[in-house]
Design a protein around this motif. Structure first.
Motif, PDB file in Angstrom:
ATOM      1  N   THR A   1      -3.286 -18.220   5.644  1.00  0.00           N
ATOM      2  CA  THR A   1      -2.811 -19.055   4.392  1.00  0.00           C
ATOM      3  C   THR A   1      -2.160 -20.056   4.662  1.00  0.00           C
ATOM      4  OG1 THR A   1      -0.883 -18.019   4.571  1.00  0.00           O
ATOM      5  CG2 THR A   1      -2.776 -17.061   2.660  1.00  0.00           C
TER       6      THR A   1
ATOM      7  N   SER B   1      -7.610 -12.726  -5.515  1.00  0.00           N
ATOM      8  CA  SER B   1      -5.989 -12.463  -5.435  1.00  0.00           C
ATOM      9  C   SER B   1      -5.221 -11.591  -6.583  1.00  0.00           C
ATOM     10  CB  SER B   1      -5.315 -13.793  -5.594  1.00  0.00           C
ATOM     11  OG  SER B   1      -5.637 -14.781  -6.477  1.00  0.00           O
TER      12      SER B   1
ATOM     13  N   VAL C   1      -3.379 -13.188   1.046  1.00  0.00           N
ATOM     14  CA  VAL C   1      -4.744 -12.947   0.906  1.00  0.00           C
ATOM     15  C   VAL C   1      -5.360 -14.640   0.946  1.00  0.00           C
ATOM     16  CG1 VAL C   1      -6.173 -13.560  -1.331  1.00  0.00           C
ATOM     17  CG2 VAL C   1      -5.084 -11.305  -1.772  1.00  0.00           C
ATOM     18  N   ALA C   2      -5.746 -14.950   1.183  1.00  0.00           N
ATOM     19  CA  ALA C   2      -6.053 -16.651   1.313  1.00  0.00           C
ATOM     20  C   ALA C   2      -7.614 -16.961   1.744  1.00  0.00           C
ATOM     21  CB  ALA C   2      -5.753 -17.086   3.427  1.00  0.00           C
TER      22      ALA C   2
ATOM     23  N   TYR D   1     -10.669 -17.408  -4.983  1.00  0.00           N
ATOM     24  CA  TYR D   1      -9.644 -17.388  -4.771  1.00  0.00           C
ATOM     25  C   TYR D   1      -8.978 -16.254  -5.708  1.00  0.00           C
ATOM     26  CZ  TYR D   1      -4.348 -17.320  -3.334  1.00  0.00           C
ATOM     27  OH  TYR D   1      -3.165 -16.782  -3.060  1.00  0.00           O
TER      28      TYR D   1
ATOM     29  N   GLY E   1      -0.371 -13.950  -0.820  1.00  0.00           N
ATOM     30  CA  GLY E   1      -0.982 -14.927  -0.951  1.00  0.00           C
ATOM     31  C   GLY E   1      -0.249 -16.262  -0.705  1.00  0.00           C
TER      32      GLY E   1
END
Lengths: 389, 220
Positions: free
Chosen positions: B81, A70, A80-81, A66, B216
């Protein structure tokens, strides 16, 4: 052209099929809008793809990536995830068209999630139809989703069917290159190394599927896949060894006509077909040179040297959880072979032992499939260890 | 008002032992499951609020407040997310509740807001804040968090909003003369008492998520 772009999600965009899909999307920016790209560990490539395509979401399955992802996408506005739930949620966002190209059992839940969204799913994950066939087909039917085969052989059959009614179909023929051991003796195969087995004559693919091409398990899994996709009985599906890999599949009709799909061995062709269906998409794939191909051979496979086809047909007839066990045991056996713990011929032997040991099983929900898959893997691991000793 | 004896902690823990896994399962599942759970629980909380209200204006305000929280939680969870974001939000708020209860009970000390909620102490508020920050850091770490300081800061901000929401609901109860907001969960008073902090923290979480630049998770 003033046409509304189709929204696309790619599950497994950093893998081999995913990269080919991204190539085609990059070449046709006016036709497609990318909703989500999903990768596992290759954050750098995922970020590069997401930037190039202007994706809305970029998701990596592995939380350890991650930070890198990111950081690489900071300031781009791309969301982003990470993590398994994030992958499922991205699959559920409801893209018009989803490429399901996460390989292995890890791809099952995301593929199901995409099917449950009820749009078009281009299927490149064999396990979805082999290991969880009943579950997958039920989900597709319940959600009214459309399933398009991306595997070159099944895509060839799909194209050759040309919309004909099921009753007009007599049988189909899946072609197999025959792999590197097509002309080898049993003794040579028994002594074969992973390096020799990885030398595929026509297609460039990942290690697992290349070994599957050498054992013909790949074709066996494709027989099961074809039976599910096109509602065929085991004896309506024939396999022919075709070393040139020019003809990818044939359909015999009741009037005696036989239609085949041909092309260069390039995965971008079936992917482009699935992307544009029912239209067509121009690609810069190499064109088939008939004069250079010159001669096309078709030979029946030797089921003594290649027991995988027989095992796959038996699993298909047995139904229930048998294909799940076949697939799981094969993955473990191939891994053991690649790590030089067992010989090449032991792969089929391990699979057969697992099917015999575990007997008939049911697998009608995803949880049952996953539990049986784990049990078969465990059992295959023990048989492989016994052979290695 | 005397503080409740320690024995009610046992009942609280028993209730939490059932509610927590159910709540986590719903967050995990996401999608339609999450929306149905939200609508169901939101309906109960809104009903409890209406019962505490005097007149149509305060009832409507309460229902709007609950609706805002539910919409925030739905929007947060439906994004990829969402699992991380909602887990972060919930655990920050829950850890804050537990931390405030435990430290307040152990340390006692000066009251935080005797006119609104006589049971709350400054030590409890500080303990709750610390627990919230730790919970936030733990969730963020589980999602490969590259910026722990930032995550701790956002955990603290959400914890403060949650505590403010908690006081707001206490004030409402005091004003309407009720002890508990309902009797649905044993040992927990009303459901509204359980989620008062979350009601305030959820919209704040959504705002942070959107302001954080679509980049994010809300803590990143």
């Amino acid at each position: 052209m003033g046409v509304t772009p189709i929204t696309v999600t790619v599950l497994g965009s950093t893998g081999s099929i995913g990269r080919s899909t991204v190539d085609l999307l990059l070449a046709n920016p006016e036709r497609f809008r990318v909703l989500a790209l999903i990768g596992n560990r290759n954050a750098a490539l995922l970020a590069e793809q997401a930037r190039a395509l202007g994706a809305v979401h970029a998701v990596c399955a592995d939380p350890a990536m991650y930070g890198e992802l990111s950081e690489a996408l900071a300031g781009t506005g791309i969301a982003v995830a990470c993590g398994r739930q994030a992958v499922l949620d991205a699959a559920r966002l409801g893209a018009d068209w989803t490429m399901a190209a996460i390989t292995g059992v890890a791809g099952l839940a995301p593929t199901l999630a995409a099917a449950e969204a009820g749009r078009t799913v281009a299927l490149a994950n064999k396990e979805a139809l082999v290991s969880a066939g009943e579950v997958m087909l039920r989900a597709v039917a319940d959600a009214g989703a459309t399933l398009l085969p991306v595997d070159s052989e099944h895509n060839a059959i799909f194209q050759s069917l040309a919309g004909s009614p099921r009753g007009a179909l007599e049988k189909i023929v899946l072609t197999a290159s025959g792999g590197p051991f097509r002309t080898a003796t049993r003794e040579e195969m028994a002594a074969a190394t992973p390096e020799a087995a990885l030398r595929h004559p026509t297609w460039t693919m990942g290690a697992k599927i290349t070994i599957d091409s050498a054992t013909l398990f790949n074709k066996g899994l494709e027989v099961i896949e074809a039976a599910r996709l096109f509602s065929l009985a085991p004896d309506e599906i024939e396999v022919m060894v075709h070393p040139q890999s020019v003809v990818h599949g044939l359909v015999y009709f009741t009037d005696g006509s036989v239609l085949a799909q041909m092309g260069a061995p390039d995965m971008r062709i079936p992917i482009a077909h699935a992307l544009a269906w029912p239209e067509r998409l121009a690609t810069n794939s190499p064109r088939l040179d008939l004069a250079a191909a010159a001669k096309l051979e078709f030979l029946p496979p030797d089921e003594i040297r290649f027991p995988a086809l027989r095992l796959a047909r038996e699993a298909l007839r047995a139904g229930g959880g048998a294909p799940t066990m076949l697939n799981a045991a094969n993955e473990i056996a191939v891994d053991a072979f690649l790590h030089r713990r067992i010989g090449f011929l032991d792969i089929a032997a391990v699979v057969e032992s697992v099917l015999e040991r575990l007997g008939p099983r049911a697998a009608s929900t995803l949880d049952e499939v996953l539990a049986l898959d784990a049990e078969a893997r465990d059992c295959a691991g023990r048989f492989a260890a016994a052979r290695a000793a | 008002m005397t503080p409740a004896p320690w024995s009610d902690l046992r009942l609280r823990i028993a209730s939490a032992a059932i509610m927590t896994p159910l709540g986590l399962a719903a967050i995990w599942a996401g999608g339609a499951v999450w929306l149905v759970v939200l609508a169901f629980l939101g309906g109960i909380v809104a009903y409890e609020w209406i019962r505490l209200s005097h007149g149509a204006t305060s009832a409507a305000t309460g229902v709007g407040y609950v609706l805002l929280a539910c919409v925030s939680l739905a929007l947060l969870r439906l994004a990829p997310t969402g699992f991380g974001d909602v887990l972060f939000l919930m655990l920050v708020v829950w850890a804050g509740d537990i931390g405030a209860y435990l430290t307040g009970r152990q340390l006692g000390g000066p009251r935080l807001a005797p006119a609104i909620s006589p049971g709350k102490t400054w030590s409890g508020a500080a303990g709750g804040l610390a627990f919230s920050i730790l919970a936030g850091l733990a969730v963020a770490a589980g999602f490969g968090n590259p910026r722990p300081f930032h995550a701790g800061l956002i955990g603290a901000a959400l914890a403060l909003v949650a505590q403010a929401g908690d006081l707001l609901e206490s004030g409402l109860k005091r004003w309407s003369g009720a002890k508990d907001s309902g009797g649905l969960i044993p040992g927990h008073g009303g459901l509204l008492d359980r989620v008062d902090g979350l009601l305030a923290a959820a919209p704040a979480g959504l705002v942070i998520r959107l302001l954080a630049g679509q980049g994010g998770y809300l803590w990143a």
